[in-house]
Each structure stands twice: as C-alpha cells, then as structure tokens.
Design a protein around this motif. Structure first.
Motif, PDB file in Angstrom:
ATOM      1  N   MET A 222       0.848  -1.188   0.000  1.00 38.35           N
ATOM      2  CA  MET A 222       0.000   0.000   0.000  1.00 38.35           C
ATOM      3  C   MET A 222       0.885   1.240   0.000  1.00 38.35           C
ATOM      4  SD  MET A 222      -3.258   0.601   0.009  1.00 38.35           S
ATOM      5  CE  MET A 222      -4.355   2.004   0.173  1.00 38.35           C
ATOM      6  N   PRO A 223       0.649   2.149  -0.935  1.00 29.57           N
ATOM      7  CA  PRO A 223       1.373   3.423  -0.890  1.00 29.57           C
ATOM      8  C   PRO A 223       0.769   4.296   0.205  1.00 29.57           C
ATOM      9  CG  PRO A 223       0.626   2.884  -3.134  1.00 29.57           C
ATOM     10  CD  PRO A 223      -0.143   2.012  -2.170  1.00 29.57           C
ATOM     11  N   ILE A 224       1.462   4.393   1.327  1.00 31.51           N
ATOM     12  CA  ILE A 224       0.956   5.155   2.468  1.00 31.51           C
ATOM     13  C   ILE A 224       1.463   6.591   2.371  1.00 31.51           C
ATOM     14  CG2 ILE A 224       1.005   5.341   4.993  1.00 31.51           C
ATOM     15  CD1 ILE A 224       1.416   2.219   4.961  1.00 31.51           C
ATOM     16  N   GLN A 225       0.545   7.515   2.544  1.00 30.21           N
ATOM     17  CA  GLN A 225       0.906   8.923   2.424  1.00 30.21           C
ATOM     18  C   GLN A 225       0.973   9.530   3.812  1.00 30.21           C
ATOM     19  OE1 GLN A 225      -2.265   9.430  -0.858  1.00 30.21           O
ATOM     20  NE2 GLN A 225      -1.887   7.362  -0.100  1.00 30.21           N
ATOM     21  N   ILE A 226       2.160  10.001   4.153  1.00 30.97           N
ATOM     22  CA  ILE A 226       2.419  10.501   5.506  1.00 30.97           C
ATOM     23  C   ILE A 226       2.429  12.023   5.454  1.00 30.97           C
ATOM     24  CG2 ILE A 226       4.083  10.527   7.381  1.00 30.97           C
ATOM     25  CD1 ILE A 226       5.018   7.748   6.379  1.00 30.97           C
TER      26      ILE A 226
ATOM     27  N   TYR B  93      -6.904  -3.590   6.233  1.00 23.98           N
ATOM     28  CA  TYR B  93      -8.335  -3.244   6.163  1.00 23.98           C
ATOM     29  C   TYR B  93      -9.097  -3.735   7.394  1.00 23.98           C
ATOM     30  CZ  TYR B  93      -7.605  -2.230   1.162  1.00 23.98           C
ATOM     31  OH  TYR B  93      -7.171  -1.709  -0.023  1.00 23.98           O
ATOM     32  N   GLU B  94      -8.986  -5.044   7.680  1.00 22.73           N
ATOM     33  CA  GLU B  94      -9.758  -5.616   8.773  1.00 22.73           C
ATOM     34  C   GLU B  94      -9.251  -5.123  10.132  1.00 22.73           C
ATOM     35  OE1 GLU B  94      -9.013  -7.440   6.011  1.00 22.73           O
ATOM     36  OE2 GLU B  94     -11.101  -7.540   5.385  1.00 22.73           O
ATOM     37  N   GLU B  95      -7.942  -4.947  10.239  1.00 23.48           N
ATOM     38  CA  GLU B  95      -7.342  -4.542  11.503  1.00 23.48           C
ATOM     39  C   GLU B  95      -7.818  -3.137  11.901  1.00 23.48           C
ATOM     40  OE1 GLU B  95      -5.835  -5.989   8.984  1.00 23.48           O
ATOM     41  OE2 GLU B  95      -5.262  -7.891   9.875  1.00 23.48           O
ATOM     42  N   PHE B  96      -7.903  -2.232  10.926  1.00 26.55           N
ATOM     43  CA  PHE B  96      -8.382  -0.882  11.237  1.00 26.55           C
ATOM     44  C   PHE B  96      -9.878  -0.878  11.500  1.00 26.55           C
ATOM     45  CE2 PHE B  96      -5.652   2.906  11.094  1.00 26.55           C
ATOM     46  CZ  PHE B  96      -4.438   2.240  11.140  1.00 26.55           C
ATOM     47  N   ASP B  97     -10.582  -1.676  10.739  1.00 27.70           N
ATOM     48  CA  ASP B  97     -12.021  -1.790  10.940  1.00 27.70           C
ATOM     49  C   ASP B  97     -12.308  -2.250  12.375  1.00 27.70           C
ATOM     50  OD1 ASP B  97     -14.746  -1.795   9.991  1.00 27.70           O
ATOM     51  OD2 ASP B  97     -14.650  -3.985  10.053  1.00 27.70           O
ATOM     52  N   GLY B  98     -11.508  -3.187  12.843  1.00 28.08           N
ATOM     53  CA  GLY B  98     -11.688  -3.722  14.189  1.00 28.08           C
ATOM     54  C   GLY B  98     -11.436  -2.693  15.282  1.00 28.08           C
ATOM     55  N   GLN B  99     -10.735  -1.624  14.936  1.00 23.79           N
ATOM     56  CA  GLN B  99     -10.446  -0.563  15.918  1.00 23.79           C
ATOM     57  C   GLN B  99     -11.343   0.656  15.688  1.00 23.79           C
ATOM     58  OE1 GLN B  99      -8.461  -0.770  18.573  1.00 23.79           O
ATOM     59  NE2 GLN B  99      -8.114  -2.910  18.018  1.00 23.79           N
ATOM     60  N   GLY B 100     -12.414   0.466  14.928  1.00 26.30           N
ATOM     61  CA  GLY B 100     -13.332   1.582  14.695  1.00 26.30           C
ATOM     62  C   GLY B 100     -12.804   2.602  13.705  1.00 26.30           C
ATOM     63  N   GLY B 101     -11.862   2.177  12.874  1.00 27.60           N
ATOM     64  CA  GLY B 101     -11.298   3.110  11.895  1.00 27.60           C
ATOM     65  C   GLY B 101     -11.348   2.541  10.499  1.00 27.60           C
ATOM     66  N   LEU B 102     -10.672   3.201   9.601  1.00 29.24           N
ATOM     67  CA  LEU B 102     -10.574   2.706   8.234  1.00 29.24           C
ATOM     68  C   LEU B 102      -9.262   3.223   7.653  1.00 29.24           C
ATOM     69  CD1 LEU B 102     -11.855   5.265   6.018  1.00 29.24           C
ATOM     70  CD2 LEU B 102     -13.552   4.856   7.767  1.00 29.24           C
ATOM     71  N   ILE B 103      -8.730   2.491   6.664  1.00 30.97           N
ATOM     72  CA  ILE B 103      -7.471   2.961   6.083  1.00 30.97           C
ATOM     73  C   ILE B 103      -7.718   3.830   4.858  1.00 30.97           C
ATOM     74  CG2 ILE B 103      -6.081   1.070   6.987  1.00 30.97           C
ATOM     75  CD1 ILE B 103      -6.087  -0.167   4.215  1.00 30.97           C
ATOM     76  N   GLY B 104      -8.925   3.742   4.293  1.00 28.79           N
ATOM     77  CA  GLY B 104      -9.260   4.617   3.173  1.00 28.79           C
ATOM     78  C   GLY B 104      -8.216   4.545   2.083  1.00 28.79           C
ATOM     79  N   HIS B 105      -7.826   5.704   1.605  1.00 31.36           N
ATOM     80  CA  HIS B 105      -6.825   5.801   0.542  1.00 31.36           C
ATOM     81  C   HIS B 105      -5.420   5.847   1.148  1.00 31.36           C
ATOM     82  CE1 HIS B 105      -5.636   6.579  -3.556  1.00 31.36           C
ATOM     83  NE2 HIS B 105      -5.240   7.793  -3.345  1.00 31.36           N
ATOM     84  N   ALA B 106      -5.325   5.479   2.402  1.00 35.54           N
ATOM     85  CA  ALA B 106      -4.051   5.337   3.111  1.00 35.54           C
ATOM     86  C   ALA B 106      -3.295   6.640   3.323  1.00 35.54           C
ATOM     87  CB  ALA B 106      -3.156   4.300   2.436  1.00 35.54           C
ATOM     88  N   GLY B 107      -4.041   7.647   3.702  1.00 40.73           N
ATOM     89  CA  GLY B 107      -3.400   8.889   4.127  1.00 40.73           C
ATOM     90  C   GLY B 107      -3.326   8.919   5.641  1.00 40.73           C
ATOM     91  N   ILE B 108      -2.172   9.344   6.148  1.00 39.73           N
ATOM     92  CA  ILE B 108      -1.981   9.461   7.594  1.00 39.73           C
ATOM     93  C   ILE B 108      -1.691  10.921   7.898  1.00 39.73           C
ATOM     94  CG2 ILE B 108      -0.373   8.934   9.458  1.00 39.73           C
ATOM     95  CD1 ILE B 108       0.054   6.251   8.371  1.00 39.73           C
ATOM     96  N   VAL B 109      -2.554  11.550   8.688  1.00 32.77           N
ATOM     97  CA  VAL B 109      -2.336  12.959   9.025  1.00 32.77           C
ATOM     98  C   VAL B 109      -2.074  13.073  10.523  1.00 32.77           C
ATOM     99  CG1 VAL B 109      -3.313  15.282   9.035  1.00 32.77           C
ATOM    100  CG2 VAL B 109      -3.766  13.754   7.106  1.00 32.77           C
ATOM    101  N   VAL B 110      -0.896  13.564  10.843  1.00 24.53           N
ATOM    102  CA  VAL B 110      -0.447  13.603  12.239  1.00 24.53           C
ATOM    103  C   VAL B 110      -0.675  14.998  12.837  1.00 24.53           C
ATOM    104  CG1 VAL B 110       1.563  13.336  13.754  1.00 24.53           C
ATOM    105  CG2 VAL B 110       1.263  11.803  11.784  1.00 24.53           C
ATOM    106  N   PHE B 111      -1.195  15.001  14.077  1.00 25.58           N
ATOM    107  CA  PHE B 111      -1.437  16.248  14.813  1.00 25.58           C
ATOM    108  C   PHE B 111      -0.653  16.215  16.125  1.00 25.58           C
ATOM    109  CE2 PHE B 111      -5.061  15.657  12.119  1.00 25.58           C
ATOM    110  CZ  PHE B 111      -5.510  16.927  11.774  1.00 25.58           C
ATOM    111  N   ASP B 112      -0.110  17.354  16.519  1.00 26.78           N
ATOM    112  CA  ASP B 112       0.557  17.401  17.816  1.00 26.78           C
ATOM    113  C   ASP B 112      -0.447  17.789  18.908  1.00 26.78           C
ATOM    114  OD1 ASP B 112       0.289  20.162  17.921  1.00 26.78           O
ATOM    115  OD2 ASP B 112       2.396  20.580  17.435  1.00 26.78           O
ATOM    116  N   ASP B 113       0.066  17.976  20.128  1.00 29.09           N
ATOM    117  CA  ASP B 113      -0.838  18.147  21.268  1.00 29.09           C
ATOM    118  C   ASP B 113      -1.536  19.511  21.310  1.00 29.09           C
ATOM    119  OD1 ASP B 113       1.396  19.618  21.804  1.00 29.09           O
ATOM    120  OD2 ASP B 113       1.645  18.934  23.873  1.00 29.09           O
TER     121      ASP B 113
END
Lengths: 158, 505
Positions: free
Chosen positions: B329-333, B392-412
């Motif tokens: 999966m091409p993951i976009q960070i 796919y299933e692992e994220f679904d099991g945690q109430g999430g989704l991987i979608g188009h595999a974008g990861i957006v990080v936020f600080d505190d």
C-alpha cells in the motif's frame, strides 16, 4: 501573472460549445472552457448550453451551481486558493488563513477592494506533506508562513 | 552529465522550477553539457526539491536544494545525500506501484519500457479475458480507494455483463486530505496508469476509458494530458494497442471542486454532465454504470498496480501483506510530521511505527496527540491505538478505516472538538444533498457540537444519536462515514469536549 479575459459574446460561447459537442457527456468540458475563456460562467451562456444539449436552462443552472469551481461573476485579477483541509490545519494552516483574510479585510470568496485578489477555500491541493499549502492562479506554493503569504499578496497587488 | 529536478507539484511548491532554471543558467554560464530531466518525486517531500546528479559514478542526491545552492552544486562543494535509495525512509520501502516514480523521465516511454514498463501489457495481450480476470483475482488486489472490494471480482462482473459498450473509469478524484499518491503517479509515472487501464479494458472487454481527475491538480492534469498524447502516438492506446488489433481509447476529464464526485456514482453522474449527486445502488455500476453501460470504476492506485501484477505475476504480489490485505500500500504521511511523503510498504506495519519511526514524529517536536487515517472521513486514532497493524480488517476492528491510506499527524496543540466540528462542517459543505441524513444531519451536527462546546450536558448523547442516524441512513460514504472522525474524537479525546473547557478559556 494576471489573466486578461475577453467580454463574453454569444458567438464566442457558441464556438466553445460546438468544439465539444462530439464528446460523450460534454457538459463539464463546456462549462470549464467557458470559465477558462471569460473567467466566469456568464448568465447568457446557460440558455445557449441548454439549447445545444437539449436540456432546460434550469437543468444547466442546476449543474453549474452544483460545483464549487464555477463562478457567476468575474473574480479578482488573481485567485488565491488557501487549503483548509486537515493536513494543512495540522501545520498551522487555519491561523495563516485567518490572518490573510483579516489583513485583506474580506471573507472567504471575497475580493479585495482594489479588485486584485479573490481568496477562495480549497479542500486539499495534494501538498499535505508540505503544508500549509496555497495556490495562486494555478501555481502551487508549499510551507506557507506569514512572510511567504505577505510576499504572495504583495506580488498579486493586494 | 544528467541532472534530475522533480516536476512533482510538491517539489514545485517548494521551488523546483526556480531551481531548474538556475541550474540551466549556471550550466550554460559554465559552458557545461548538462541534460536536465524533470522526473517525478522520490516521495521524500521534506527533502524537496531533491535534485540528483547522474554521471559515471551513478546518481547522487542533493536536497532540499535552493537557488543559492546551485553554484556550490556545480563546484562539487555541496554536501550530498548520496544514493537516495539508501536513505532509510526509501530503503525500508517495498516499491511495486511506485517502482519507477522519481526514477525515470515520466514522459519518456522508452525510459518507461527500459524499467519494466509495458511488460505486463504485452503479457496480458497474449491472455484471454478470463485469464486476465483470474490473474487479478489471484493477486488478491483490493480497491485502493478505500472500500477495499476485491478488484478481480469487480472485473469479473463487468466481463460477464451484457453491453454493446463497456467502460473503464479511473477514479483519480483524490479529494481526501492527507492523500497525494494519485497525483504523484499522474505526475511521476503516468504510463503505468495508462497501461493498467488498457489491461483492464482487455480484461473486461471495454474499449473506452476515462480518467476523472481534479481541478485542484493542474500540474498533474497537464502531465497526464501530455502522456495520453504520447501514448496515442506510440500506439499504447488507440485503434491497435501495441499491434494487437485491439482498441482502447482514453480521455482525461476534470471535475469542478466537488468532493462528493470521488464517490463512484456521483462521479459517473458528473462525467455524464449532470449534478454530481449520488445514485442509489443497485444497480451496481458493473451492470449499469456510465451511460447505463457496464462499467469498471477503480481507484487510480488499483489500476496503477495492475501492470506490476502482470509483469511479476499474481503470486509475487499476493505474497506481500497481511491476512486478506494483500500486496503493498502506498501510504501517504502528512500533516505535522518530520519526514512527510510517500511510503510504499506491505500491509501490516503498525501505525505507531509509521508515525514515530518512519515519519519521525511531529515536525513541531511536540508530542503526537492524534492521527487521522483515511482522509476526512477516517477516524482519529490516539497513541493508545498505535499497535494497530496497517490492514483493512485490523483498522475496521479498531473503529477506523485505512481509506486511501493517508496518515495525518497532529501534535498536542490540536483541539479535537474543533476537528470534529470541522468534519461535520466539511460534510455540510460537500453534501450532494440527495439524502436527508447527510444534508440536514451535517448541519445539525455542527450545531450540536457547538452546544457541547457551550457545556450543554444533553448534547453529547444527541450527537451520538445523530451520528448513528447518519451512519445507517446515508446513501454514500460522505454522510455514512463522517461519524468516524466525529465519534472517534468524542470517544478518545473526552477532555476536549468537557464542559470545563469553557471555564478554562
């Protein structure tokens, strides 16, 4: 760079329509072409499109008004799009946008009093790893900070 | 000497065009014979513009390069990154879909072929439609756009559907915040998408393809339009694909700033020239899609992965991954990260490893508070969920989704109530209006979150109820998935929703 647009004419609009009638589903390409030519979609274009595509003017209005891109009046000489989406928010984009609007004394989609700049929101320019991101007349800009934004605004004559 | 200067939009946004011009001027001033190649990006955005010099010793990288660095670049006094493929961020990847992106001249079809391009299509041309579809099924490829439906099954349905004309639609309406992989392919390796679409056409018996892209991507659209012209000229598409006597025509269409047009039925309405409203399913697009004809609608990444599957074989592809999440999966960070960019890897890497090791944590240096995975409709994951493997299933099991595999990080410093409010506001702005839970629910959602902010003790339960209605009652994922970011924010970050916040301010 500033774009010069001609005055809309029925003849000009018809030729833009005719050049695209061979396409399957030509509506969006036609409306894009009209906005590219005149900077907005003039009211007079709607019945002409309707006539060419055998639709009602109301149906054409329904399509044109559905999309955020299409304007019913000319924009300023430059269009500044600022990304409001999450990745840019994570990098301070909201503060940049608020400061910019305040500095120009306008709200989203507003145009500065001197007609130089229209500011529009955009939801993702695909520059999420180098945000906050903006686009001026189709030129993308990454890692926008206050200084960079001031430079863009001054280049645009705001 | 050959010098690579990326033409990728992210590189341009960080000054690549000026750097290319400065390199040209400096080379001319020194009377040097320099060929400048505008390649795609290697995906290490924090190093852009990442310039590479190729000579008898191979390729050496320099970046982030500024115009002021150019004389030193020619003097040989500028510090080099060395072989960019040895940089840990790159070296740790498994690049199948993105194998050529950043490596080659995107618009040089010979360069493309020299690096493995067209091998998959040449093989597919020798196969029957049934065998092509079987190969895709064996690969285990699932839709990379987010829903994760098996691509081979979709193709099989269209193959057996009756219709005088069938279509392949590439969904390149990459509207999710935090995603840019589609854009990178269009700019950095457009022929791989074209090749994938032609194979899809051969597989299901479609002779016409549309790529539906975004108006927000002018650079990608310009490169891709040029690539279509070259592909036609070189016989990769047109009446006689690579001399096979098979036809495949391809057209690029541009949307007009409506997020919902990334939903496949909205997209088809938009292509047909209608308002981009959602269609109820059934009928499935596979039976009655574009102009009511059998249509494959695949995400760009799915189609761009097809050539590698046919080049290397379905088994090779299926060997990567985790469980039913096969391949890479091409993951976009993205967002507030030290090392942002594209990271292609086999499914299965834990989220925390991606955030803390690969992305290097936040750019601000502050602690990570939340990570939104899967675009504006994806859940916000707290650090407590960082051991979730990317699948796919692992994220679904945690109430999430991987979608188009974008990861957006936020600080505190992020205020999760505001992020939940934004998700509802975004849904309200972008709703196509066809179904009530989305059209009205999103507006009410904003109001209800404002009530929470003002300390109304009844509002959180009301919000949960509203989200349940939107999830169950919306016609498409826009209204149906907006509860993911909203409820995950409320559940995992209750402090940001506590009435005390009002007193503290």
């Amino acid at each position: 760079m500033s774009e010069e647009h001609p005055q809309p004419s029925a003849e000009g609009i018809r030729s833009l329509i005719d050049a695209r009638l061979h396409l399957e589903g030509p509506m969006l390409p036609i409306v894009h072409a009209i906005q590219a030519e005149y900077g907005y979609v003039p009211e007079m274009a709607l019945p002409l499109i309707a006539d060419a595509l055998n639709l009602t003017a109301a149906e054409v209005h329904g399509v044109v008004s559905f999309y955020h891109d299409f304007r019913h009046a000319p924009a300023g000489r430059h269009v500044l799009k600022i990304c409001r989406a999450e990745a840019c928010q994570a990098s301070g984009g909201t503060a940049i946008a608020e400061r910019t609007l305040k500095k120009l004394g306008i709200d989203w989609n507003g145009t500065t009093a001197n007609g130089a700049v229209t500011v529009e929101p955009v939801y993702c320019l695909g520059l999420c790893a180098c945000g906050p991101a903006a686009m001026v007349d189709g030129t993308v800009v990454g890692r926008v900070d206050d200084a960079r934004m001031d430079k863009l605004l001054s280049e645009a004559g705001a | 000497m050959r010098i690579y200067v990326p033409l990728d939009a992210a590189a341009k946004a960080l000054g690549a065009d000026d750097v290319a011009a400065a390199i040209r001027a400096e080379a001319d001033a020194r009377g040097l014979d320099v060929e400048i190649v505008r390649n795609g990006t290697r995906g290490m955005v924090w190093l852009e513009p990442l310039v590479e010099i190729e000579d008898a010793d191979g390729r050496r990288g320099y970046g982030p390069l500024t115009v002021d660095d150019v004389p030193a670049l020619f003097d040989g006094t500028l510090e080099t990154l060395g072989d960019v493929e040895k940089i840990p961020f790159f070296a740790r990847q498994t690049r199948l879909t993105f194998a050529r992106c950043g490596l080659i001249d995107p618009l040089n079809i010979d360069d493309y072929e020299a690096h493995g391009g067209l091998a998959g299509l040449r093989r597919a041309i020798q196969m029957t439609s049934e065998n092509i579809v079987e190969e895709v099924k064996t690969s285990g490829l699932r839709g990379r756009g987010g829903a994760g439906f098996p691509t081979g099954i979709k193709w099989e349905t269209v193959l057996h559907a009756k219709g005088a004309q069938k279509y392949i639609i590439c969904n390149a309406d990459e509207g999710d915040s935090g995603t840019f992989a589609d854009r990178m392919i269009m700019e950095g390796d457009p022929f791989v998408l074209i090749e994938g679409m032609v194979i899809a056409g051969l597989g299901v018996g479609a002779t016409k393809g549309y790529v539906y892209s975004r108006s927000e991507y002018p650079d990608a659209n310009a490169v891709f339009a040029e690539a279509i012209g070259i592909a036609l000229e070189r016989g990769l598409i047109g009446p006689d694909v690579l001399g096979s006597d098979r036809r495949f025509d391809l057209e690029l269409r541009i949307g007009a700033g409506a997020y919902v047009c990334g939903e496949e039925t909205s997209l088809m309405n938009s292509l047909e020239g209608k308002r981009g409203v959602v269609r109820a399913k059934p009928p499935l697009p596979a039976y009655r899609g574009l102009f009511n004809r059998p249509t494959v609608v695949n995400n760009l990444l799915s189609l761009a992965t097809i050539p590698a599957i046919f080049e290397k074989g379905a088994e090779h592809y299926a060997d990567f991954g985790l469980g039913r999440s096969k391949g890479t999966m091409p993951i976009q960070i993205a967002g507030n990260v030290k090392y942002g960019g594209l990271f292609e890897t086999a499914f299965g890497m834990p989220l925390g490893e991606l955030v803390n090791e690969i992305a290097g944590g936040t750019a601000s240096g502050r602690p990570v508070k939340a990570v939104q995975v899967g675009g504006p409709l994806g859940a916000y994951m707290p650090p407590e969920k960082f051991d979730t493997p990317f699948g796919y299933e692992e994220f679904d099991g945690q109430g999430g989704l991987i979608g188009h595999a974008g990861i957006v990080v936020f600080d505190d410093t992020v205020d999760m109530l505001q992020m939940a409010r934004f998700a509802m506001e975004f849904c309200a702005i972008e709703s196509c209006g066809k179904c009530t839970p989305c059209r009205i629910g999103a507006v009410r959602g904003v109001e209800t979150i404002d009530r929470i902010a003002h300390g109304d003790p009844d509002a959180p339960a009301l919000l949960a109820d509203l989200c349940e209605t939107m999830r169950g009652g919306s016609l498409c994922a826009l209204g149906g998935f907006t509860p993911f970011p909203v409820m995950s924010a409320l559940t995992h970050f209750p402090d940001d929703f506590a009435p005390a916040r009002e007193a503290a301010e």
